[in-house]
Design an enzyme around this catalytic site. Structure first.
Site, PDB file in Angstrom:
ATOM      1  N   TRP A 197       0.902 -12.507  -4.171  1.00 42.98           N
ATOM      2  CA  TRP A 197       0.132 -12.373  -3.624  1.00 42.98           C
ATOM      3  C   TRP A 197       0.640 -11.071  -2.533  1.00 42.98           C
ATOM      4  O   TRP A 197       1.795 -11.560  -2.197  1.00 42.98           O
ATOM      5  CB  TRP A 197      -1.155 -12.793  -2.784  1.00 42.98           C
ATOM      6  CG  TRP A 197      -0.016 -14.462  -2.261  1.00 42.98           C
ATOM      7  CD1 TRP A 197       0.720 -14.489  -1.636  1.00 42.98           C
ATOM      8  CD2 TRP A 197       0.214 -15.283  -3.484  1.00 42.98           C
ATOM      9  NE1 TRP A 197       0.913 -15.361  -1.489  1.00 42.98           N
ATOM     10  CE2 TRP A 197       0.796 -16.018  -2.927  1.00 42.98           C
ATOM     11  CE3 TRP A 197      -0.502 -15.517  -4.796  1.00 42.98           C
ATOM     12  CZ2 TRP A 197       1.153 -17.352  -3.092  1.00 42.98           C
ATOM     13  CZ3 TRP A 197       0.163 -16.931  -5.493  1.00 42.98           C
ATOM     14  CH2 TRP A 197       1.072 -17.606  -4.533  1.00 42.98           C
ATOM     15  N   GLU A 225       3.029  -6.699   4.742  1.00 45.52           N
ATOM     16  CA  GLU A 225       3.776  -5.834   4.024  1.00 45.52           C
ATOM     17  C   GLU A 225       2.599  -4.451   4.245  1.00 45.52           C
ATOM     18  O   GLU A 225       2.929  -3.409   3.732  1.00 45.52           O
ATOM     19  CB  GLU A 225       3.740  -6.337   2.715  1.00 45.52           C
ATOM     20  CG  GLU A 225       4.727  -7.129   2.374  1.00 45.52           C
ATOM     21  CD  GLU A 225       4.566  -7.800   0.792  1.00 45.52           C
ATOM     22  OE1 GLU A 225       5.102  -6.672  -0.136  1.00 45.52           O
ATOM     23  OE2 GLU A 225       3.799  -9.059   0.630  1.00 45.52           O
TER      24      GLU A 225
HETATM   25  C1  HEM Z   1       3.410 -14.926  -5.178  1.00 41.21           C
HETATM   26  C2  HEM Z   1       3.497 -14.554  -3.965  1.00 41.21           C
HETATM   27  C3  HEM Z   1       4.920 -13.007  -2.966  1.00 41.21           C
HETATM   28  C4  HEM Z   1       5.011 -13.793  -2.339  1.00 41.21           C
HETATM   29  C5  HEM Z   1       3.932 -13.360  -0.660  1.00 41.21           C
HETATM   30  C6  HEM Z   1       6.557 -12.541  -2.078  1.00 41.21           C
HETATM   31  C7  HEM Z   1       6.531 -12.132  -1.251  1.00 41.21           C
HETATM   32  C8  HEM Z   1       7.899 -10.683  -0.393  1.00 41.21           C
HETATM   33  C9  HEM Z   1       7.983 -10.068  -0.276  1.00 41.21           C
HETATM   34  C10 HEM Z   1       6.915  -9.550   1.339  1.00 41.21           C
HETATM   35  C11 HEM Z   1       9.170  -9.442  -0.360  1.00 41.21           C
HETATM   36  C12 HEM Z   1       9.725  -8.113   0.446  1.00 41.21           C
HETATM   37  C13 HEM Z   1       9.100  -6.564   0.091  1.00 41.21           C
HETATM   38  C14 HEM Z   1       8.998  -5.864   0.407  1.00 41.21           C
HETATM   39  O1  HEM Z   1       9.905  -5.556   2.086  1.00 41.21           O
HETATM   40  O2  HEM Z   1       8.798  -4.561   0.895  1.00 41.21           O
HETATM   41  C15 HEM Z   1       9.046  -9.496  -1.980  1.00 41.21           C
HETATM   42  C16 HEM Z   1      10.190  -8.933  -2.474  1.00 41.21           C
HETATM   43  C17 HEM Z   1      10.991  -9.406  -3.696  1.00 41.21           C
HETATM   44  N1  HEM Z   1      10.252 -10.176  -4.450  1.00 41.21           N
HETATM   45 FE1  HEM Z   1       8.387 -11.999  -3.828  1.00 41.21          FE
HETATM   46  N2  HEM Z   1       7.387 -12.318  -2.795  1.00 41.21           N
HETATM   47  C18 HEM Z   1       6.100 -13.224  -4.151  1.00 41.21           C
HETATM   48  C19 HEM Z   1       5.883 -13.130  -6.084  1.00 41.21           C
HETATM   49  C20 HEM Z   1       6.887 -12.497  -6.497  1.00 41.21           C
HETATM   50  C21 HEM Z   1       7.166 -12.552  -7.498  1.00 41.21           C
HETATM   51  C22 HEM Z   1       6.259 -12.959  -8.749  1.00 41.21           C
HETATM   52  C23 HEM Z   1       8.063 -11.984  -8.141  1.00 41.21           C
HETATM   53  C24 HEM Z   1       8.495 -11.506  -9.086  1.00 41.21           C
HETATM   54  C25 HEM Z   1       8.609 -12.295 -10.804  1.00 41.21           C
HETATM   55  C26 HEM Z   1       9.170 -11.845  -7.035  1.00 41.21           C
HETATM   56  C27 HEM Z   1       9.982 -11.079  -7.176  1.00 41.21           C
HETATM   57  C28 HEM Z   1      10.460 -10.305  -5.643  1.00 41.21           C
HETATM   58  C29 HEM Z   1      11.891  -9.471  -5.921  1.00 41.21           C
HETATM   59  C30 HEM Z   1      12.775  -9.149  -6.618  1.00 41.21           C
HETATM   60  C31 HEM Z   1      11.270  -8.735  -4.449  1.00 41.21           C
HETATM   61  C32 HEM Z   1      12.522  -7.577  -4.239  1.00 41.21           C
HETATM   62  C33 HEM Z   1      12.035  -6.420  -4.315  1.00 41.21           C
HETATM   63  C34 HEM Z   1      13.267  -5.439  -4.020  1.00 41.21           C
HETATM   64  O3  HEM Z   1      14.391  -5.710  -3.633  1.00 41.21           O
HETATM   65  O4  HEM Z   1      12.181  -3.981  -3.440  1.00 41.21           O
HETATM   66  N3  HEM Z   1       8.166 -11.771  -5.586  1.00 41.21           N
HETATM   67  N4  HEM Z   1       8.800 -10.761  -1.902  1.00 41.21           N
HETATM   68  N1  LIG Z   2       4.258  -9.076  -1.951  1.00 37.57           N
HETATM   69  C1  LIG Z   2       5.133  -8.428  -2.781  1.00 37.57           C
HETATM   70  N2  LIG Z   2       5.815  -7.362  -1.743  1.00 37.57           N
HETATM   71  C2  LIG Z   2       6.493  -6.687  -2.910  1.00 37.57           C
HETATM   72  C3  LIG Z   2       7.738  -7.535  -4.089  1.00 37.57           C
HETATM   73  C4  LIG Z   2       8.631  -6.401  -4.190  1.00 37.57           C
HETATM   74  C5  LIG Z   2       9.025  -5.458  -4.253  1.00 37.57           C
HETATM   75  C6  LIG Z   2       7.589  -4.905  -3.116  1.00 37.57           C
HETATM   76  C7  LIG Z   2       8.026  -3.213  -2.924  1.00 37.57           C
HETATM   77  N3  LIG Z   2       9.301  -3.249  -1.999  1.00 37.57           N
HETATM   78  C8  LIG Z   2       9.559  -1.639  -1.958  1.00 37.57           C
HETATM   79  C9  LIG Z   2       8.621  -1.036  -0.005  1.00 37.57           C
HETATM   80  C10 LIG Z   2       8.917   0.061  -0.121  1.00 37.57           C
HETATM   81  C11 LIG Z   2      10.269   0.615   0.380  1.00 37.57           C
HETATM   82  C12 LIG Z   2      10.600  -1.196   1.313  1.00 37.57           C
HETATM   83  N4  LIG Z   2       9.530  -1.718   0.556  1.00 37.57           N
HETATM   84  C13 LIG Z   2       6.864  -5.555  -2.530  1.00 37.57           C
HETATM   85  C14 LIG Z   2       5.057  -8.769  -4.227  1.00 37.57           C
HETATM   86  C15 LIG Z   2       4.825  -7.840  -5.353  1.00 37.57           C
HETATM   87  C16 LIG Z   2       5.433  -8.866  -6.955  1.00 37.57           C
HETATM   88  C17 LIG Z   2       6.035  -9.597  -6.702  1.00 37.57           C
HETATM   89  S1  LIG Z   2       5.472 -10.041  -5.303  1.00 37.57           S
END
Ligand code: HEM
Ligand SMILES: N=C(Nc1cccc(CNC[C@@H]2CCCN2)c1)c1cccs1
Length: 364
Positions: free
Chosen positions: A239, A244
Site C-alpha cells: 500500500w 509518496e
Molecule cells: C506493504 C506496504 C509497503 C509500504 C508502505 C512500502 C513503502 C515503501 C516506500 C515508501 C518506498 C520508497 C519508494 C520511493 O521513494 O519511490 C519503498 C521502496 C521499496 N519497496 Fe516497499 N513498501 C511496502 C511493501 C513492499 C512490498 C510488498 C515489496 C516487494 C515485495 C516492496 C519492495 C520495495 C522495493 C524493492 C523498494 C525500492 C524500490 C526502488 O529502489 O525504486 N515493498 N517501499
Molecule cells: N508503496 C510503494 N511504493 C513504492 C515502492 C517501490 C518503488 C516505488 C517507485 N519508486 C520510484 C519513484 C520514482 C523515482 C523515485 N521514486 C514506489 C510500493 C510499491 C510496490 C510495493 S510497495
C-alpha cells in the site's frame, strides 16, 4: 551465468531456505542433489512453489530502500510461470490489480512469470510498464498535461496505437511482450481500478480542480533474483505511504507541482521562501492525501506510523539474530524526516540476496 555460478547461487539460497524453515537435513540434502543434477543436465532449474514464495518474501525483507518491511512474511505469491501468451499475461495482470485492491483493503501481492532462460539470457515474458497503474504525461502547446514522469512511456504507447483522452489522469495501458515478439497493449478495465478523489477536509486546496490518485502502487519493472534465477517480470504491490503521493508525486516541480496552487489557496505569502509557505502547503497537502484515502476506505500509512513499524521490524530481526540492511537516504521520509528514529542512526547498505533489482527498460 555459467552452470557453476548458478549452482553456487542455488546452493546458497537452498541453504538459507532450509535453515530458516528448519526442514529435515535429509530433505535439504536430497533437494541439493536434485537441483545440482537438474543444472548439470538442463543448465537451469525450477523452484518449487514454496521456494518461489519464500524467495519473494526474503527479497522484500532484503530491500534496503523499503520502510514497509515489517510485513515481509505477509504477501500473496501468485505463480504465473505457466503463462506464455499475451492474453494469459494480461489476464494475470488484471487479476493482480483486482486481488491486490481487494475493495480498498490492499493486500501485498506479487505475480511471478517465467524466469530468464539462463543459457540464452532470453526473457520469455516482459512487462514494459514501470507500474501497472500510472497516469500518462503529454507535452502540448499549452504545456505539460498529466504526469511528466510518464511522458516518454506515453509516447511509446502512442506509437503502439494507444490514444489517451488527454486529461491529467489518464491511466496508461498495460504493455507486454512475449518471446521477443512485437509488444501488445491493452486498456485496464475501469471496474478493476479504484481511484481516490483527493480533497482537503476543510479547505478547497485545488481551487475546484478534480485531483485523484490510484489506490494501489504495483511496481512492474524490477527483476526478482532468487538462487541465481532472474524473474524479470514479477509485479509486486504494497500500500502507499502518504508522502509518496503528497510530498513527491504531487509536490515535485517535475511532477504535478501543486505546491504553488495549494499555498495560494491557503492564502500564504509565496513571495519569500522564508515564510516557509512550501512547508505549510506540504503539510496540508499530505494531510489531505491521508484523510482522502481513509475516507475512501483505501489502505494507506502515514510516514510516522510507517517509521514506527520499521522500528519494530528492526527489533524483530535483531531477536532472530539477523542484521537489518538499509539505504538511509531512501528510508527517511521526504516530509519531517528528523521526526523519525531512522534519521538519527546509520544503516548498512550491503546488498543481500534474494532481492529486487533495477533492470534496463525493455522499451528504450
Ligand atoms: C506493504 C506496504 C509497503 C509500504 C508502505 C512500502 C513503502 C515503501 C516506500 C515508501 C518506498 C520508497 C519508494 C520511493 O521513494 O519511490 C519503498 C521502496 C521499496 N519497496 Fe516497499 N513498501 C511496502 C511493501 C513492499 C512490498 C510488498 C515489496 C516487494 C515485495 C516492496 C519492495 C520495495 C522495493 C524493492 C523498494 C525500492 C524500490 C526502488 O529502489 O525504486 N515493498 N517501499
Ligand atoms: N508503496 C510503494 N511504493 C513504492 C515502492 C517501490 C518503488 C516505488 C517507485 N519508486 C520510484 C519513484 C520514482 C523515482 C523515485 N521514486 C514506489 C510500493 C510499491 C510496490 C510495493 S510497495
Amino acid at each position: 551465468m555459467n552452470k557453476l555460478k548458478l549452482w553456487e547461487e542455488a546452493e546458497a539460497y537452498l541453504t538459507q531456505y532450509h535453515q530458516e524453515l528448519e526442514t529435515a537435513f535429509t530433505d535439504f540434502k536430497n533437494r541439493c542433489e536434485a537441483v545440482k543434477r537438474e543444472i548439470d543436465v538442463y543448465g537451469t532449474y525450477q523452484h518449487t512453489y514454496d521456494e518461489l514464495m519464500y524467495g519473494a518474501k526474503l527479497a522484500w525483507r532484503n530491500s534496503n530502500r523499503c520502510i514497509g518491511r515489517l510485513f515481509w512474511e505477509r504477501m500473496d505469491v501468485i505463480d504465473a510461470r505457466k503463462a506464455t501468451t499475451n492474453e494469459e499475461v494480461f489476464a494475470y495482470l488484471i487479476d493482480h490489480i483486482k486481488k491486490a485492491t481487494n475493495g480498498g483493503k490492499v493486500k501485498p501481492m506479487i505475480t511471478i512469470f517465467q524466469p530468464e532462460v539462463i543459457q540464452s539470457g532470453a526473457s520469455p515474458v516482459k512487462i514494459w510498464n514501470h507500474q501497472l497503474l500510472r497516469y500518462a504525461g503529454y507535452e502540448t502547446d499549452e504545456g505539460i498535461v498529466g504526469d511528466p514522469a510518464s511522458i516518454e512511456f506515453t509516447k511509446v504507447c502512442q506509437k503502439l496505437g494507444w490514444e489517451g483522452k488527454g486529461t491529467h489522469f489518464d491511466l496508461l495501458p498495460l504493455v507486454v511482450q512475449v518471446n521477443d515478439q512485437p509488444p501488445k497493449w491493452q486498456e485496464i478495465p475501469d471496474d478493476v481500478v479504484i481511484e481516490v478523489p483527493i480533497q482537503h477536509p476543510t479547505i478547497d486546496i485545488f481551487a475546484g480542480r478534480e485531483v485523484k490518485w490510484y489506490a494501489v502502487p504495483i511496481i512492474s519493472d524490477m527483476r526478482l533474483e532468487i538462487g541465481g534465477l532472474s524473474y524479470v517480470a514479477s509485479p509486486f504491490n504494497g500500500w502507499y505511504m502518504g508522502t509518496e503521493i503528497g510530498a513527491r508525486n504531487f509536490a515535485d516541480e517535475d511532477r504535478y507541482n501543486f505546491l504553488p496552487l495549494v499555498a495560494s489557496q491557503l492564502g500564504l505569502n509565496t513571495k519569500h521562501l522564508s515564510t516557509l509557505w512550501k512547508d505549510r502547503a506540504l503539510v496540508e497537502l499530505n494531510a489531505a492525501v491521508l484523510s482522502s484515502y481513509k475516507k475512501a476506505g483505501v489502505s494507506i500509512v502515514d510516514h510516522h506510523t510507517a517509521a514506527k513499524q520499521f522500528e519494530i521490524f528492526e527489533k524483530q530481526e535483531a531477536k532472530h539474530g539477523r542484521s537489518v540492511t538499509g539505504k538511509w537516504a531512501w528510508l527517511i521520509p521526504p516530509l519531517s524526516p528528523a521526526t523519525t528514529h531512522i534519521f538519527h542512526k546509520p544503516y548498512d547498505n550491503t546488498t543481500k540476496k534474494p532481492n529486487y533489482f533495477y533492470q534496463d527498460r525493455f522499451w528504450e
